[in-house]
Design a protein around this motif. Structure first.
Motif, PDB file in Angstrom:
ATOM      1  N   THR A 127      10.416  52.551  39.149  1.00 51.27           N
ATOM      2  CA  THR A 127      10.893  53.799  38.539  1.00 51.27           C
ATOM      3  C   THR A 127      10.442  53.958  37.093  1.00 51.27           C
ATOM      4  O   THR A 127      10.046  55.045  36.668  1.00 51.27           O
ATOM      5  N   THR A 128      10.530  52.894  36.312  1.00 55.24           N
ATOM      6  CA  THR A 128      10.123  53.012  34.909  1.00 55.24           C
ATOM      7  C   THR A 128       8.659  53.422  34.813  1.00 55.24           C
ATOM      8  O   THR A 128       8.294  54.286  34.003  1.00 55.24           O
ATOM      9  N   GLU A 129       7.821  52.824  35.662  1.00 58.95           N
ATOM     10  CA  GLU A 129       6.394  53.141  35.629  1.00 58.95           C
ATOM     11  C   GLU A 129       6.090  54.528  36.171  1.00 58.95           C
ATOM     12  O   GLU A 129       5.222  55.239  35.646  1.00 58.95           O
ATOM     13  N   SER A 130       6.811  54.944  37.223  1.00 56.70           N
ATOM     14  CA  SER A 130       6.457  56.201  37.892  1.00 56.70           C
ATOM     15  C   SER A 130       7.216  57.409  37.373  1.00 56.70           C
ATOM     16  O   SER A 130       6.761  58.548  37.545  1.00 56.70           O
ATOM     17  N   VAL A 131       8.368  57.196  36.749  1.00 60.87           N
ATOM     18  CA  VAL A 131       9.196  58.315  36.292  1.00 60.87           C
ATOM     19  C   VAL A 131       9.315  58.345  34.770  1.00 60.87           C
ATOM     20  O   VAL A 131       9.009  59.353  34.126  1.00 60.87           O
ATOM     21  N   VAL A 132       9.755  57.245  34.190  1.00 58.75           N
ATOM     22  CA  VAL A 132      10.089  57.247  32.759  1.00 58.75           C
ATOM     23  C   VAL A 132       8.849  57.343  31.884  1.00 58.75           C
ATOM     24  O   VAL A 132       8.767  58.197  30.990  1.00 58.75           O
ATOM     25  N   ILE A 133       7.892  56.470  32.104  1.00 58.32           N
ATOM     26  CA  ILE A 133       6.701  56.466  31.250  1.00 58.32           C
ATOM     27  C   ILE A 133       5.967  57.806  31.289  1.00 58.32           C
ATOM     28  O   ILE A 133       5.666  58.385  30.229  1.00 58.32           O
ATOM     29  N   ASN A 167      28.879  37.424  26.139  1.00 54.17           N
ATOM     30  CA  ASN A 167      28.649  36.065  26.645  1.00 54.17           C
ATOM     31  C   ASN A 167      27.837  36.125  27.935  1.00 54.17           C
ATOM     32  O   ASN A 167      28.309  35.723  29.005  1.00 54.17           O
ATOM     33  N   PRO A 168      26.607  36.602  27.873  1.00 58.21           N
ATOM     34  CA  PRO A 168      25.829  36.802  29.099  1.00 58.21           C
ATOM     35  C   PRO A 168      25.355  35.501  29.725  1.00 58.21           C
ATOM     36  O   PRO A 168      25.135  34.508  29.032  1.00 58.21           O
ATOM     37  N   ASP A 169      25.220  35.519  31.064  1.00 55.70           N
ATOM     38  CA  ASP A 169      24.607  34.385  31.768  1.00 55.70           C
ATOM     39  C   ASP A 169      23.124  34.306  31.434  1.00 55.70           C
ATOM     40  O   ASP A 169      22.555  33.228  31.315  1.00 55.70           O
ATOM     41  N   ARG A 170      22.503  35.490  31.342  1.00 57.45           N
ATOM     42  CA  ARG A 170      21.076  35.569  31.036  1.00 57.45           C
ATOM     43  C   ARG A 170      20.776  36.969  30.523  1.00 57.45           C
ATOM     44  O   ARG A 170      21.534  37.912  30.756  1.00 57.45           O
ATOM     45  N   ILE A 171      19.677  37.089  29.821  1.00 53.32           N
ATOM     46  CA  ILE A 171      19.181  38.380  29.352  1.00 53.32           C
ATOM     47  C   ILE A 171      17.819  38.587  30.009  1.00 53.32           C
ATOM     48  O   ILE A 171      16.915  37.762  29.855  1.00 53.32           O
ATOM     49  N   VAL A 172      17.704  39.667  30.760  1.00 52.82           N
ATOM     50  CA  VAL A 172      16.468  39.965  31.477  1.00 52.82           C
ATOM     51  C   VAL A 172      15.760  41.120  30.775  1.00 52.82           C
ATOM     52  O   VAL A 172      16.347  42.179  30.552  1.00 52.82           O
ATOM     53  N   ILE A 173      14.501  40.919  30.427  1.00 54.38           N
ATOM     54  CA  ILE A 173      13.708  41.961  29.779  1.00 54.38           C
ATOM     55  C   ILE A 173      12.370  42.066  30.501  1.00 54.38           C
ATOM     56  O   ILE A 173      11.551  41.138  30.468  1.00 54.38           O
ATOM     57  N   GLY A 174      12.154  43.178  31.136  1.00 53.65           N
ATOM     58  CA  GLY A 174      10.845  43.468  31.705  1.00 53.65           C
ATOM     59  C   GLY A 174      10.137  44.446  30.784  1.00 53.65           C
ATOM     60  O   GLY A 174      10.773  45.341  30.223  1.00 53.65           O
ATOM     61  N   GLY A 175       8.841  44.285  30.601  1.00 47.77           N
ATOM     62  CA  GLY A 175       8.144  45.171  29.677  1.00 47.77           C
ATOM     63  C   GLY A 175       6.712  45.437  30.057  1.00 47.77           C
ATOM     64  O   GLY A 175       6.119  44.710  30.858  1.00 47.77           O
ATOM     65  N   ASN A 176       6.154  46.497  29.474  1.00 47.32           N
ATOM     66  CA  ASN A 176       4.745  46.816  29.727  1.00 47.32           C
ATOM     67  C   ASN A 176       3.821  46.206  28.674  1.00 47.32           C
ATOM     68  O   ASN A 176       2.614  46.378  28.736  1.00 47.32           O
ATOM     69  N   SER A 177       4.419  45.493  27.696  1.00 47.87           N
ATOM     70  CA  SER A 177       3.604  44.795  26.699  1.00 47.87           C
ATOM     71  C   SER A 177       4.443  43.715  26.036  1.00 47.87           C
ATOM     72  O   SER A 177       5.678  43.795  25.994  1.00 47.87           O
ATOM     73  N   SER A 199       7.772  41.485  34.490  1.00 52.79           N
ATOM     74  CA  SER A 199       7.193  42.822  34.589  1.00 52.79           C
ATOM     75  C   SER A 199       8.332  43.833  34.692  1.00 52.79           C
ATOM     76  O   SER A 199       9.494  43.483  34.935  1.00 52.79           O
ATOM     77  N   LEU A 200       8.017  45.100  34.525  1.00 56.08           N
ATOM     78  CA  LEU A 200       9.020  46.161  34.665  1.00 56.08           C
ATOM     79  C   LEU A 200       9.624  46.163  36.071  1.00 56.08           C
ATOM     80  O   LEU A 200      10.844  46.223  36.239  1.00 56.08           O
ATOM     81  N   LYS A 201       8.773  46.084  37.077  1.00 58.33           N
ATOM     82  CA  LYS A 201       9.256  46.127  38.461  1.00 58.33           C
ATOM     83  C   LYS A 201      10.151  44.940  38.789  1.00 58.33           C
ATOM     84  O   LYS A 201      11.167  45.082  39.480  1.00 58.33           O
ATOM     85  N   ALA A 202       9.786  43.764  38.316  1.00 60.17           N
ATOM     86  CA  ALA A 202      10.587  42.577  38.615  1.00 60.17           C
ATOM     87  C   ALA A 202      11.970  42.688  37.988  1.00 60.17           C
ATOM     88  O   ALA A 202      12.975  42.316  38.602  1.00 60.17           O
ATOM     89  N   ALA A 203      12.044  43.196  36.757  1.00 54.90           N
ATOM     90  CA  ALA A 203      13.348  43.365  36.105  1.00 54.90           C
ATOM     91  C   ALA A 203      14.213  44.365  36.864  1.00 54.90           C
ATOM     92  O   ALA A 203      15.428  44.169  37.013  1.00 54.90           O
ATOM     93  N   GLU A 204      13.598  45.418  37.346  1.00 55.29           N
ATOM     94  CA  GLU A 204      14.345  46.403  38.141  1.00 55.29           C
ATOM     95  C   GLU A 204      14.862  45.776  39.434  1.00 55.29           C
ATOM     96  O   GLU A 204      16.008  46.008  39.845  1.00 55.29           O
TER      97      GLU A 204
END
Length: 423
Positions: A127-133, A167-177, A199-204
């Motif tokens: 979605t981020t790649e096909s809609v947001v960007i 107090n998160p278990d983990r922080i997930v960041i997918g990005g295009n750069s 990647s963006l898709k993996a984070a989603e």
């Protein structure tokens, strides 16, 4: 950092107040002017433990809310936290996401600094790649390398969201750069949780897969619980026994009515539809939903086994929220239970510590009471549907019932003579 959060709903407001409490300067964009007014007065439009305290601490200082996109062109990071409600077929509705992306792009037309647009809304992979960007680039007129894009899913439990955020278990960041990812990393500087960059898709997909797995654990516990009920086994003893296995862990194994809320039902269905669109048959995910949809019928069946026809009978409902410590009734298992009772002519009297106003939107004409005792007064039976801690202390109030028939959909009571849906 200068942060703009688009969406002042559950995720957006919690995200905003927590970032502000960390010292960031945060601006909330919420299109509902009534919500904006409440937020700026320090009054959260939703109930969440500790939310009001942190909101009042930061509002008017490093936290403000507005209903337009003015004055955001100098923000370093944008977090899109708008809703992605299910469409009729269960797939995610991305209309609000697209509108937010387009509005952000228009606001950034004259900006000359590198900025990062981060999606926090739960969206299907791609979605981020096909809609947001495309929406941001087209409406801003800027080049792709002048704006970074990230996906930063949230893993907040309603009722415990402030604690989970801090107090998160983990922080997930997918990005295009790498540059975009580093900017979002900097927003979370100071957290000790592991950071997973993808990647963006993996984070989603991580968000969808996480919620679907937890929903699967609940449906698994319920399916085992239904069998345990037939065999005269206490399913809570069974789940306690398997939960000590570190490969399984004890969380989300509480058998009962099933899952509800704004995430699990919606996200599992959206993942099912995504799989089907890709020519796959997601049998396991379909079964997760099927088991969940059947559970409320089982408490109605138990009730009729105990008192016969419910027509004309006064049935007390304790608990309306989909879980304790929230006023959220979205996809609450209380809704199908109440509907079944009304369809069969029952007289429904309900109590919940927080969610009465929310449930009145769905059922304005049933009777609501201000205390559990008043709801139990003269009742032919009682169904306990939410695990509110205060219900654990109810004892003599059940003496006010016409007949002491008590069935739990969530295991919370500490008195004798109670039957459970799975135990």
């Amino acid at each position: 950092m200068e942060i703009t959060v688009v969406g002042g709903g559950y995720v957006g407001l919690v995200t905003s107040v927590c970032f502000a409490d960390m010292g960031h300067r945060v601006r909330i964009i919420e299109i509902d002017p009534q919500k904006v007014e409440l937020i700026n007065k320090g009054i959260p439009p939703i109930y969440e433990d500790n939310l009001e305290e942190i909101l009042k601490k930061n509002i008017g200082k490093n936290l403000t809310a507005q209903s337009d996109y003015q004055f955001i062109e100098k923000s370093d990071v944008f977090f899109i936290c708008v809703g992605t409600p299910p469409q009729e077929d269960g797939s995610a509705n991305l209309r609000y996401l697209s509108q937010a992306a387009e509005s952000i792009g228009q606001a950034l037309r004259d900006s000359t600094i590198f900025q990062v647009i981060t999606v926090k809304s739960t969206v299907p992979p791609g979605t981020t790649e096909s809609v947001v960007i495309p929406a941001v680039i087209k409406s801003s007129g800027r080049t792709k390398d002048s704006i970074g894009f990230c996906m930063n899913p949230e893993f907040l439990r309603e009722g415990r969201a402030i604690k989970d955020f801090k107090n998160p278990d983990r922080i997930v960041i997918g990005g295009n750069s790498d540059i975009a990812i580093q900017v979002v990393r900097d927003v979370y500087s100071g957290f000790s949780a592991p950071t997973i960059t993808t990647s963006l898709k993996a984070a989603e997909m991580i968000k969808y897969a996480s919620n679907s797995f937890l929903a699967m654990k609940i449906s698994f516990a319920n399916e085992i619980g239904n069998l345990c009920k037939k065999l005269g086994i206490n399913v809570y003893d069974v789940m306690n026994g398997i939960g000590y296995d570190h490969r399984i862990n004890p969380y989300f194994l509480n058998a009962g009515l099933g899952f509800g809320g704004s995430c699990f039902p919606k996200d599992v269905m959206a993942l099912i539809r995504l799989a089907e669109k890709n020519d796959l048959d997601p049998l396991l995910l379909q079964s997760v939903i099927a088991v969940n949809e059947k559970q409320p019928n089982k408490i109605i069946s138990l009730l009729k086994e105990r008192i016969g026809s419910v027509s004309g009978k006064r049935i007390a409902i304790l608990g309306l929220a989909f879980k304790d410590n929230t006023d959220d009734v979205r996809d609450s298992r209380a809704i199908p239970v109440i509907q079944s009772l009304l369809d069969e002519g029952a007289d429904v009297v309900a109590y919940d510590p927080m969610a009465i106003a929310s449930m009145k939107i769905y059922y304005p004409d049933i009777q609501y009471r201000n205390t559990a005792g008043d709801a139990l007064d003269g009742a032919d039976a009682c169904l306990v549907l939410t695990e509110w801690p205060e219900f654990r202390d109810i004892d003599t109030c059940f003496d006010r019932m016409k007949s002491r028939v008590i069935i739990e959909g969530r295991k919370i009571l500490s008195i004798e003579g109670v039957e459970g849906i799975c135990w």
